[in-house]
Design an enzyme around this catalytic site. Structure first.
Site, short mmCIF file in Angstrom:
data_model
loop_
_atom_site.label_atom_id
_atom_site.label_comp_id
_atom_site.label_asym_id
_atom_site.label_seq_id
_atom_site.Cartn_x
_atom_site.Cartn_y
_atom_site.Cartn_z
N ASP A 6 0.75 -1.57 0.03
CA ASP A 6 -0.35 0.05 0.06
C ASP A 6 0.80 1.17 0.53
O ASP A 6 1.78 1.04 0.10
CB ASP A 6 -0.76 -0.14 1.19
CG ASP A 6 -0.43 -0.07 2.73
OD1 ASP A 6 0.50 0.39 2.78
OD2 ASP A 6 -0.77 -0.49 3.65
N ASP B 179 -8.07 -7.17 0.14
CA ASP B 179 -7.33 -7.74 1.01
C ASP B 179 -8.18 -7.29 2.24
O ASP B 179 -8.62 -6.40 3.05
CB ASP B 179 -6.26 -6.62 1.32
CG ASP B 179 -6.05 -5.64 1.50
OD1 ASP B 179 -6.97 -4.34 0.88
OD2 ASP B 179 -5.98 -5.31 2.81
N CYS C 188 -14.73 -28.19 5.29
CA CYS C 188 -12.99 -27.36 5.71
C CYS C 188 -12.26 -28.69 4.95
O CYS C 188 -12.25 -29.59 5.63
CB CYS C 188 -13.08 -26.35 6.03
SG CYS C 188 -11.13 -25.82 6.19
N CYS D 50 -8.75 -27.77 4.91
CA CYS D 50 -7.26 -27.47 5.41
C CYS D 50 -6.72 -28.13 6.43
O CYS D 50 -7.95 -29.38 6.98
CB CYS D 50 -7.62 -25.61 6.08
SG CYS D 50 -8.05 -25.35 7.81
N CYS E 34 -8.41 -27.80 9.73
CA CYS E 34 -9.55 -29.47 10.02
C CYS E 34 -9.59 -30.70 9.66
O CYS E 34 -10.51 -31.28 10.72
CB CYS E 34 -10.41 -28.70 9.30
SG CYS E 34 -11.42 -26.60 9.44
N HIS F 280 -6.43 -21.83 9.30
CA HIS F 280 -8.23 -21.97 9.16
C HIS F 280 -8.92 -20.75 8.86
O HIS F 280 -9.27 -20.95 7.12
CB HIS F 280 -8.95 -22.54 10.14
CG HIS F 280 -10.60 -22.10 9.76
ND1 HIS F 280 -11.20 -23.65 8.93
CD2 HIS F 280 -10.93 -21.80 9.70
CE1 HIS F 280 -12.22 -23.25 8.62
NE2 HIS F 280 -12.36 -22.43 9.36
#
Lengths: 348, 348
Positions: free
Chosen positions: A73, A259, A297, A299, A302, A328
């Site tokens: 930024d 973002d 999920c 991931c 999980c 997560h």
């Protein structure tokens, strides 16, 4: 979206790596999660460790060991939200560091110099993020500044962008610069801002100054107003937004990049996002819950850990709590974008 | 060393996972680092989340999702070092929690019950860790207590160890119980302690009460005195020791197992262990050092990140600092043990 360090599939969510690290998540985990591009905050990196140091280290990619795409930024938002005793003139902003009170002065040209030293794939024009609520006259004056700074940012960047640390190494490819649409919640100002920026021919366009306290309908209306004014063949980036349902909706409206610190910040406070809604992992009712955070999920969190364990880690203030919760939530955000991308693909 | 959840190659270093997590390091990383067995602290897990909860979750292995071996201490050391207002009688120790001041009473039998509920592969007899320095009369009295408690620990454990959560699932295999040699720095007391414990026939033997402030020569002398008294066909565990050069030396002297918080605790303070000696990553001289922490180290941290980046993370107080520093230090400790194992193997 072709960037020097990565071809990015859009729409894309960009995890925020303020000080050159997505808080509590290591770079190899980010890669495993499929993060294509991460964000760095110019204000923080300028103060610590300093952009010149990062330039000497070969730029931000090398310094933090992140081979994929990055965006920085402009520093404007943090100058206005974090620093103390700031004073704005047409030339720029003088402010004191929130870390040690030291004095600094940012101009559009200086923001460009700092961002070129950091050497992200995408830099952002130096802007003033108009607060909410703002009187029309105030929004107008703020926009005048942002537009003048956009011009100066672009001129300085175009003249110097071959100086980014990796320009030669990557066969002359160089940093992109995006302009930022401001204008508060005023349609005509937003329209003016978008049209003037497009005329300047940036490499992409961002919508800034949203999610700063305005009602969500206004956020959506503003996005709907601005998006059609931005060229469809250039990336359109909605800054600092938002909750999972928002990022899905805006992605479907045509936003290419978003973002937000929310997935990682909420994670550190125990707020987890799931296909069944939000979940506060601190709650007593999860104390003996052997199920995963989100049954749908896939991931790594999980797949391995129970809600009961995650609650225990949070109760104990263990570092692994922030780590696993952040992983997560990022997986959830990145997963939303992957679903949207799949659903937007023309059927084969 | 055959344990219910893992066949452990010795000598082995056991990372300390106080509250069911090796601080700042996730279980999959521990696996990648080659950790074969980790330690849990009975005192902490008893207070939070509680051993009965962990039993209901299927034991510590399932609760924290760690499929390899685990060891729990007896809680004695923390009762004596962390708790408040403790009162020791022959029956046991009453104390107040360091967390909330609540009152608790630990006996050898209760420590066994808690450890069986946690269900580590190895439990430890309830003992009193004799402080240093201690008058001989004090060390003698302390040892009397430890020996009486060892007997009671063993009797209660032998009668109930089939109740560990996974006993049935693992075909009747069950928890091991180790006795702990105390006696302060008095050779005759250490000798008496070792001989009496060996007579009781524990599954393994630990040397406790070292690294509590005594000079290092005394530590080594005590180990050298005690080791030959312990059966060579059963594991010999040196508790809470120490620096890299120490663990290597003691491993070569015949110690099979060691644990220490040092690699992870030092890591959080920026102290890194390397083949070139100790390194304080906070030091200014690493600010632009693009080399790895340890040029000879093959760990995932040294393969990817520079000293300059690690220093930056520490300066910013970023969570990734503790994560990466801890991973490196654990890799270094585990690497020492791997080297010692290789050098002790008969040549093929």
């Amino acid at each position: 979206m072709q960037l020097p360090h990565q071809t990015v599939q859009t729409p894309v969510f960009m995890p925020v790596g303020t000080a050159g690290t997505v808080k509590a998540v290591s770079q190899d985990v980010l890669e495993t999660l499929g993060a294509q591009i991460i964000l760095g905050n110019t204000y923080h990196l300028y103060l610590r460790p300093g952009h010149e140091l990062i330039r000497r280290m070969g730029g931000l990619h090398k310094f933090i060991s992140w081979p994929r795409a990055m965006l920085t930024d402009s520093g404007g938002y943090q100058v206005f939200s974090l620093s103390k005793l700031r004073k704005v003139t047409d030339n720029g902003v003088s402010f004191r560091s929130h870390l040690d009170g030291s004095s600094h002065f940012f101009t559009p040209e200086h923001s460009m110099d700092v961002q070129m030293a950091l050497g992200a794939d995408i830099a952002m024009a130096f802007d003033e993020c108009t607060e909410y609520p703002a009187e029309k006259s105030r929004a107008q004056e703020s926009l005048r500044l942002t537009m003048a700074w956009a011009r100066r940012s672009l001129d300085h960047h175009r003249a110097n962008r071959h100086t980014v640390p990796w320009c030669e190494e990557l066969g002359g490819q160089t940093q992109n610069l995006f302009g930022i649409v401001q204008g508060g919640t005023y349609r005509d100002l937003r329209r003016e801002s978008a049209e003037r920026l497009v005329e300047m021919e940036f490499d992409g366009y961002a919508i800034g100054g949203l999610s700063v306290g305005e009602p969500r309908e206004l956020t959506m209306e503003t996005i709907a107003e601005v998006l059609p004014l931005l060229p469809a063949d250039k990336p359109r980036y909605l800054m600092g937004v938002g909750y999972p349902d928002e990022i899905e909706m805006y992605a479907r409206m045509g936003v290419d990049m978003m973002d937000c610190v929310l997935p990682t910040r909420a994670a550190r406070h125990g707020l987890l996002f799931t296909s069944e809604g939000r979940l506060n992992i601190k709650a007593k009712r999860y104390a003996e819950d052997q199920g995963p955070v989100d049954p749908e999920c896939t991931c790594m969190v999980c797949q391995r850990y129970s809600r009961a364990y995650l609650r225990h880690l949070m109760q104990c203030g263990e570092a692994l709590s922030g780590i696993l919760n952040s992983i997560h939530n990022l997986a959830y955000y990145l997963g939303i974008m992957e679903r949207v991308r799949k659903s937007l693909q023309p059927e084969g």
